[in-house]
Scaffold this motif. Structure first.
Motif: not given
Lengths: 449, 273
Positions: A341-342, B1-3, B5, B68
């Motif tokens: 999640n970085d 953040m990439e993903t 929540d 990524k």
């Protein structure tokens, strides 16, 4: 208690003082605070945000009637420092987010600060105006020109008081010197020069000259294929104007002396801790990447922050730090998720207190940590609206790793990773701290008896 | 953040989520073989190797890293530090896989056709104009992805691996990045990475180089390379994924066009200025 010297848990109880920012559940991206910095006297506190704005708070004079309360910080000036830009050659936007603010020491009635985004550094002058001239001959009070034929007498304009106005004007714009993203700026102790560091280069500027800068560090390989390491932070020594340090993504710190050569590609000192083979994993390098480096006020030590620890180094010992503090070691078993999640790339900053006896850094779930270097005690506190009653004492928090969770503890799996405290600041001489929690700025003070 | 929540901000509420399982798998692996007193759950390599799922975990990590490197915000210039760290992680995994001999296993199963070299090189560059000239990559998506999935077990991480595997084309014929020597996997991977950087730096050796001979090449540097192609700058996150999986030649042609269009655009700006 002597201000600025902290003995944690015994003498120092931290209390909520103020919070700035909205309580809205949805956070506007532009309001996210990206940097916090006290000026050299602590009278002013500046914040920069993702929207390119700078907000300066000023501490009000302590009144004799309110001895139990220290001066509060109120908004002094707000201005738009940087605007979004577009790089046409690369078809990419240049963010207006303020990466760093650094104050210059005060030399006259005005205040000066440097603010930077990814590409451009600006010198801002913040000055007060509380008088204005009245009684012009050639124009009336509204500014309209008077017909010269109607003027029969001459008068001398006088300065009359007016409502205080705080103006911010950009005095210098230092642009077009960085191909990569600026991560640090640092004012030299000579107060004539400063440096700006990006991923691969560090440039030295004179405040008066905006169309030239001097490149003092260049780690860009001739063959970009060979790039494996970048510069992550840089700072001038607080007392020696020829000395500076820069940290890298491989967990190393280099100290350079500008007297040695014009291009400081060869370091004078090289600080690196040998890797612990038992802790080796695919994430070892990533978590060793240093996100912040800060000289102590004395200039004798440097502090570095990597993903899981804060380390204090003695300038005279290069082979290992003299102190290592675990910030949130319970995350070590979660590195894969944090990579996914970085979060593992989050850049936390760290700060010294005025006497260099306590260090502070942020964590997740709006927690922040303080480590007393003398007593070796540490404490975890939380910046949250729930603890926001005036002068409410902050209760130490604890994260439980496994097994039974006690009543007030929070388990690792319940931590909120979107609430991260990356930026904090400590007043130069008193126990007042500013903690940026996303779009809110919390100010805490120690309990005044 | 990439993903995103998903459930509010709780990262690990869903026990069946891939990330959670990756964490527990790592943890479980160590507990089975943990040496006494060993605190670090992430663990030593020695502890891992005897666990059957280690290779799987490592492969997922590799896939995740490659994803990524490609899927970055294209509107703003990506973070060079992050890209470098991820690239170093990829190299590390590849080196270990080469030493393990796992690298060879995968190659053997693909019988000299596709390799992870191409996984890296082709993915990142499958839209470069140079490659379009070859015109051989795109039709192979489906066959390679099937092989790739056969190698890995169809289990919980399949989500993650499917995404990565779909992106990996197979090129049976000669290719710019053809391996000269199948034994030198490690060197070739490095060579592929190098070639990625190099190819991107000299984007189109014939015309572009002349045009940009005065331009500082650092504009087309590692940051651009590691995050994908210049031609992808207009595509959003989802678009890139979709185009990877669409597996049609029309896709490649349109990207070729967008490349040329962008080139025109740049030339226009230069000429006007």
């Amino acid at each position: 208690m002597i201000p600025g010297i902290g003995n944690l848990t015994q003498d120092t109880l931290w209390c909520f003082s103020q919070v700035k920012g909205t309580i809205d559940i949805g956070v506007t991206e532009a309001d996210i605070i990206s940097t916090v910095e006290f000026n050299h006297t602590g009278e002013l506190l500046a914040t920069g945000d993702k929207g390119g704005r700078v907000v300066i708070f000023q501490r009000e004079q302590e009144s004799k009637n309110q001895l139990h309360r220290r001066g509060e910080y109120n908004v002094y000036s707000t201005f738009q420092s940087h605007e979004p830009e577009f790089d046409y050659l690369k078809s990419l936007e240049i963010e207006e987010k303020i990466n760093k603010i650094r104050w210059l020491p005060q030399q006259n009635a005005a205040y000066f600060l440097l603010s930077t985004n990814d590409k451009t550094v600006k010198l801002w002058k913040v000055s007060e105006r509380d008088k204005r001239p009245e009684g012009y001959n050639l124009k009336d009070e509204d500014g309209r020109l008077r017909d010269p034929a109607t003027i029969t007498t001459l008068r001398v304009p006088v300065l009359r008081p007016m409502d205080l106005m705080v103006e911010a004007t950009p005095r210098r714009v230092f642009a077009n010197a960085h191909t990569y993203h600026i991560n640090s700026i640092s004012v030299n102790s000579d107060y004539e020069t400063y440096m700006s560091a990006d991923d691969l280069r560090i440039n030295l500027w004179n405040f008066e000259i905006t169309n030239q800068s001097f490149n003092i560090v260049d780690i860009k390989p001739a063959n970009m294929e060979e790039l494996t390491e970048v510069i992550t932070a840089a700072e001038f020594h607080p007392l020696h104007c020829n000395t500076f340090v820069y940290s890298s993504s491989k967990g190393t710190i280099r100290l350079c002396d500008m007297r040695a050569s014009a291009l400081c590609d060869r370091h004078t000192k090289f600080f690196e801790e040998p890797e612990d083979p038992s802790n080796r994993s695919f994430f070892s390098e990533i978590i060793s990447s240093i996100s912040d480096v800060k000289f102590s006020h004395s200039g004798r030590y440097i502090m570095t922050r990597d993903y899981l620890t804060v380390k204090v180094w003695d300038l005279n010992m290069e082979n290992r730090p003299i102190e290592t503090y675990q910030v949130h070691d319970y995350l070590r078993s979660k590195l894969c998720s944090l990579y996914e999640n970085d979060c593992i790339f989050d850049k936390f900053e760290c700060v010294w207190n005025g006497s260099d006896s306590v260090i502070m850094t942020g964590s997740y779930n709006n927690f922040f940590r303080m480590f007393d270097r003398n007593t070796k005690r540490d404490v975890t506190l939380e910046a949250s609206r729930e603890n926001s009653k005036p002068r409410a004492i902050l209760k130490p928090r604890k994260v439980c790793v496994g097994g039974k969770r006690r009543k007030d503890e929070i388990s690792v799996d319940s931590l909120d990773f979107s609430k991260k405290i990356l930026h904090t600041a400590w007043h130069p001489s008193e126990n007042i701290i500013a903690v940026a929690a996303t779009n809110n700025l919390y100010i805490f003070q120690d309990k005044v008896n | 953040m990439e993903t995103d929540d998903r459930e509010g901000n709780r990262m690990w509420e869903e026990d069946s989520s891939p990330k959670h399982l990756l964490d527990t798998m790592f943890a479980r692996g160590i507990k089975r073989k943990c040496f006494d007193g060993e605190e670090d759950i992430e663990g030593t390599l020695a502890g891992f190797k005897s666990v059957p799922s280690y290779n799987l975990q490592r492969q997922s990590l590799l896939d995740m890293s490659l994803v990524k490197l490609q899927l970055c915000h294209m509107l703003v210039e990506p973070n060079l530090c992050r890209s470098v760290l991820i690239a170093n992680t990829v190299r590390q995994i590849q080196e270990e896989m080469t030493q393990d001999g796992t690298w060879q296993v995968i190659n053997a199963q693909n019988t000299g056709q596709a390799s992870l070299d191409r996984l890296v090189s082709s993915d990142i560059l499958c839209r470069s104009t140079k490659e379009q000239g070859e015109g051989k990559l795109v039709p192979s998506y489906s066959s390679f992805s099937k092989d790739f999935e056969d190698i890995q077990s169809q289990d919980i991480i399949s989500d993650l691996s499917t995404v990565a595997s779909v992106q990996a084309p197979r090129n049976p014929q000669s290719n710019v990045w053809e391996m000269e020597n199948p034994q030198e996997n490690r060197g070739n991977f490095q060579k592929s990475l190098d070639q990625i950087f190099e190819t991107l730096e000299n984007k189109n050796p014939n015309s572009v180089e002349d045009l940009f001979s005065d331009v500082d090449n650092s504009y087309y540097d590692l940051d651009t390379v590691l995050t994908g192609m210049m031609s992808n700058t207009k595509m959003g996150h989802c678009d890139v994924l979709e185009s990877f999986s669409s597996q049609t030649t029309t896709n490649s042609n349109s990207n070729c066009k967008s490349d040329i269009n962008e080139l025109d655009h740049i030339v226009e700006i230069l000429v006007e200025s």
